[in-house]
Write an enzyme that holds these catalytic residues in place. Structure first.
Site, mmCIF file in Angstrom:
data_model
loop_
_atom_site.group_PDB
_atom_site.id
_atom_site.type_symbol
_atom_site.label_atom_id
_atom_site.label_comp_id
_atom_site.label_asym_id
_atom_site.label_seq_id
_atom_site.Cartn_x
_atom_site.Cartn_y
_atom_site.Cartn_z
ATOM 1 N N ASP A 706 0.803 -1.113 -0.090
ATOM 2 C CA ASP A 706 -0.032 -0.083 0.061
ATOM 3 C C ASP A 706 1.056 1.164 -0.212
ATOM 4 O OD1 ASP A 706 -2.757 1.139 0.319
ATOM 5 O OD2 ASP A 706 -2.035 1.878 2.093
ATOM 6 N N LYS A 710 1.432 4.348 -2.960
ATOM 7 C CA LYS A 710 1.346 5.751 -2.673
ATOM 8 C C LYS A 710 2.719 6.428 -3.052
ATOM 9 C CE LYS A 710 -1.367 5.194 1.591
ATOM 10 N NZ LYS A 710 -1.219 5.605 3.094
#
Ligand code: ADP
Ligand code: ASP
Ligand code: MG
Length: 846
Positions: A706, A710
């Site tokens: 995750d 980003k």
């Protein structure tokens, strides 16, 4: 007139009476309608016949009598053939009538050929014969089918002036003669079948009302009889948003105001003669336009209602073959009366002006006239301004031929700011050069002159710009702001309630009424073009949090994927639509691209579309740019923190980023803080999951996937690291653990407790702390656990807070730091709301 009976006028155009089969269909339509009402039928000539008669007259005027006769023979043959196919049985009388009409024209043709002169009066006499012939056929078919129809020639009763070729009904007189001619027939139960297009001059000669004039015949008759309704039967499903031959995706418009219809016909919508609306508008008699080839289609109703619907512009039309004449000269500014002289001169030459445009400097006045009057207009003006030209007040009079006038028409334009700007932007984007512009004081239309060759392009560009290919929602949405929620999980639900709470604020601040029009989950979607009512939305959110599926709701469409949903929803004319991706899916990129392409702005809280392949990222960015739409993704990097916003601000001001580094995961921040406090790793993760800080599968956080996404988005948006393989991720745990049930996962994570505790202890001895850091540098992105000084900004970071440190040319010595809460449903929803508000700011009514 009616005395309890409805009266309707039904007009059939040329293709609707084009052959025996069509005439039989007319008979069916008329008989059906006559069950409920008293009817007057008005018929045009069979398609192409008026053109043939015009050609016959012109040939004769050249002295080519044979050609004239040949054309006339063809007309006769066509009618006799149709008559035969109608299988009337005993038809001697009708055949004789048809031969009589043709032979009268034949005499005229002979006379014209002899004199080699075709006066407007004789021309009208010749071309009105087309209607006289067709009316005989229609009447015969109706009689065959048992209706009491009688052919009636309008040049026996419809009184007009003697402006041959373009005659006007004599108001006040024609009303009475129409009633006198038709009313007794209606009272007797007859169906009069009247010739369209023609009338009678004061001296008894036959006149015509201008090409396409049968529409006007119908409304003149309807007005005189105070009919309840007029139906104009043609070969398309009604009045379209543009000529369907030019714009294939044009749609039939359901309702038009009289003024809108009048404006459209004036500016070239051939489906209605220019003056059709004049007789009926003030009386409020509705006019329907329907397709005789598809009588079940609803068609268009034209009446007194004003329904701007979901869009200010309802249609785009074009008048071809115009000439722009301009009078130019610096000396004209401030000289009073130039415009008045110009119009007086043009009017006295009986030239009709289709458009007027004056430059704000007053140094030029430009007007459009029909192409065939170009020379007249130019010469008239040169004569009028001869002395001004000699004095030098007027430089020159310029005529430009081959011009089309494009008009964007709609009553909603008056109340909607920025329409003109959209018109120009759309045309500029297509590279169409606008020669002159006029906006009437009624603000019912904007008219533009363009070169004929660019006319089709211009029409298509405007048609697309105003979304005229879409279904009208019927809602008046000058201030509408329609949100499409893709995903209805925790973030979607939080966002929906935030939006409800902020609705008044958004209206006050941006003048926009934010409404959720569609909600989708994995099972399907619910779409309400006028906005999902508050109670229904509340109920949906409630039932979703209880695990219900959207597809199960009444009115929902089940099973559709996000692309199908976007296509369906955007086939409606929504106002300033925004697609909001709050899913966790990796398959929404196509839906986002399509939305951008269809003129929809996009907010994504979902990282996957932007963090997928570089090609996909570029396609999305390019898609937004090409369609002039906004693609916002603040919540993909720092949840509610203005990370992307800050980055964009830096880049927009010309700064160059050299490095971005930070803790981008609230979840991992929370876990690290718990580890600092001595809590075992597996326990820290269990706590994070319980508090709702983790992704649906905590391994997405722990494996670094995750944070990696980003960092990739940050690298791409900053332009620092764009290559597909620029990223190295080291996770806290093995990504193979993904997909396990939570309890089993926590159990498996116990294996990590001891090694991680030891690593923390070692770091602490050296005055350092373990942090999960993402670093973006030129050509390289690294993501993983790093030991940082305990007293550094990252070392001091606590809990779920995120921090990002931007180092740039301007912020070199002391970097720019953005820090704050970075995880949790509510802050993420706030981040999404922030993007929605940025779009509202861009799209607000100016
Ligand atoms: P009729 O013979 O029935 O009077 P017309 O040929 O005069 O029919 O008018 C119908 C035609 O007008 C359609 O076939 C269509 O090609 C053309 N047209 C141009 N603009 C429009 C529009 N905005 N809506 C519908 N039809 C249009
Ligand atoms: N027949 C005439 C024309 O072709 C009138 C009409 O069709 O309305 O112009
Ligand atoms: Mg017509």
């Amino acid at each position: 007139m009616s005395q309890g009976h409805r009266v309707e006028v039904h007009k059939f155009g040329g293709t609707s009476v084009g052959d025996a089969g069509r005439i039989a269909a007319v008979s069916r339509i008329v008989r059906e309608a006559s069950a409920e009402s008293r009817l007057v039928v008005v018929a045009s000539a069979m398609s192409g016949v008026t053109d043939q008669l015009v050609a016959a007259g012109t040939a004769a005027a050249r002295g080519d009598r044979d050609q004239g006769t040949r054309l006339l023979d063809a007309v006769l043959a066509r009618h006799l053939e149709a008559l035969e196919r109608l299988e009337l049985g005993e038809a001697q009388e009708v055949v004789a009538e048809i031969r009589r009409i043709v032979s009268e024209v034949s005499d005229l043709i002979r006379a014209v050929a002899h004199l080699r002169e075709l006066t407007p009066r004789t021309r009208d006499d010749i071309i009105a014969a087309g209607e006289k012939l067709s009316v005989r056929l229609v009447t015969a078919a109706l009689n065959r089918d048992g209706a009491a129809a009688r052919a009636v020639d309008a040049d026996t009763f419809l009184e007009t002036d003697d402006h041959f070729g373009e005659a006007n009904a004599l108001m006040g007189i024609s009303d009475r003669t129409i009633v006198a001619a038709l009313r007794p027939r209606l009272l007797r139960g007859e169906i009069p079948v009247v010739t369209g297009f023609c009338g009678r001059a004061p001296d008894g000669a036959t006149t015509t009302l201008g090409r396409g004039g049968s529409d006007l015949s119908a409304t003149l008759i309807a007005a005189a009889l105070s009919a309840d309704e007029v139906t104009i039967w043609t070969d398309v499903d009604g009045v379209f948003t543009a000529d369907p031959r030019v714009v294939p995706e044009a749609r039939a418009i359901r309702q038009l105001n009289f003024r809108e219809a009048a404006e459209m016909s004036y500016y070239g919508a051939k489906v209605l003669h220019q003056r059709t609306m004049i007789p009926v508008a003030s009386l409020g008699i509705p006019v329907r336009t329907r397709n005789s080839f598809a009588p079940d289609a609803v068609g268009t109703v034209i009446d007194g209602r004003i329904t701007p619907g979901s869009h200010p512009v309802k249609a785009v039309t074009a008048v071809r073959d115009q000439c722009l004449v301009s009078v130019e000269g610096k000396g004209m500014a401030g000289v009073p009366g130039v415009a008045a002289r110009l119009f007086k001169a043009i009017a006295s030459a009986r030239i009709s002006v289709t458009m007027i445009s004056q430059s704000s400097s007053e140094s030029s006045i430009c007007l459009a006239v029909p192409g065939e009057r170009a020379i007249d207009a130019e010469q008239t003006l040169k004569r009028e301004f001869r002395s001004d030209i000699a004095r030098g007040d007027v430089d020159e009079i310029v005529a430009r031929r081959g011009v089309s006038l494009i008009a964007a028409v709609g009553l909603g334009m008056a109340r909607t700011p920025g329409v003109a700007a959209r018109v120009f932007t759309a045309l500029a984007r297509r590279g169409v050069n606008v020669l002159a512009v006029a906006q009437g004081s009624s603000e019912l239309n904007i008219t533009l002159a363009v070169d004929h060759d660019e006319s089709a392009d211009a029409i298509r560009a405007l048609h697309a710009e105003f979304g005229l290919d879409r279904i009208d929602t019927g809602e008046d949405v000058a201030r509408g702001f329609d949100l499409i929620l893709l995903g209805c999980g925790k973030i979607g639900r939080a966002l929906a309630s935030l939006l409800r709470a902020r609705r008044a604020h958004i209206l006050e601040r941006f003048g926009l009424d934010a409404r959720i029009v569609a909600v989708a989950d994995r099972t399907g979607f619910l779409f309400r073009p006028a906005g999902i009512p508050n109670e229904e939305l509340a109920e949906i959110l409630e039932s979703k949090s209880g695990g219900a599926q959207l597809a199960a709701r009444s009115g929902a469409v089940s099973g559709a994927d996000s692309l199908a949903m976007v296509r369906h929803v955007l086939s409606y004319r929504l106002a300033r639509p925004v697609l909001i991706d709050v899913t966790d899916g990796d398959d929404t990129a196509d839906a986002i691209l399509e939305a951008l392409h269809l003129g929809c702005d996009v907010v994504s809280a979902n990282k996957k579309p932007l963090a997928g392949s570089l090609a996909q990222f570029r396609a999305l960015i390019d898609g937004a740019r090409a369609s002039g739409r906004l693609l916002k993704a603040e919540a993909t990097v720092g949840a509610g923190l203005p990370v992307v916003d800050t980055l964009e601000m830096l880049l927009a001001t010309g700064d160059r980023l050299t490095r971005a580094e930070g803790c981008l995961s609230g979840t991992l921040g929370f876990v690290m803080t718990r580890l600092d406090e001595g809590v075992p790793f597996s326990q820290a993760v269990a706590d994070a999951a319980r508090l709702g800080y983790t992704e649906p599968d905590p391994v997405a956080d722990l494996s670094g996937a995750d944070v990696g996404r980003k960092a990739v988005i940050l690298g791409r948006l900053s332009g620092l690291a764009e290559a597909d393989d620029a990223i190295e991720v080291s996770g806290l745990v093995d990504s193979k653990l993904a997909g396990m049930p939570l309890a089993a996962l926590i159990e498996a994570l116990r294996a990590y407790d001891a090694p991680i505790a030891e690593r923390i202890a070692n770091a602490r001895r050296e005055g350092r702390a373990l942090r999960y850091v993402a670093r973006v540098e030129a050509g390289r992105i690294t993501v993983g656990p790093v030991e940082v000084p305990s007293d550094s900004p990252l070392g001091m970071l606590k809990g779920t807070d995120n921090m990002i440190v931007f180092t740039s040319e301007r912020y070199a010595a002391r970097p720019l730091v953005v820090a704050g809460p970075g995880a949790g449903v509510d802050v993420t929803a706030m981040g999404v709301l922030g993007d929605i508000l940025r779009i509202a700011g861009e799209r607000r009514p100016k």
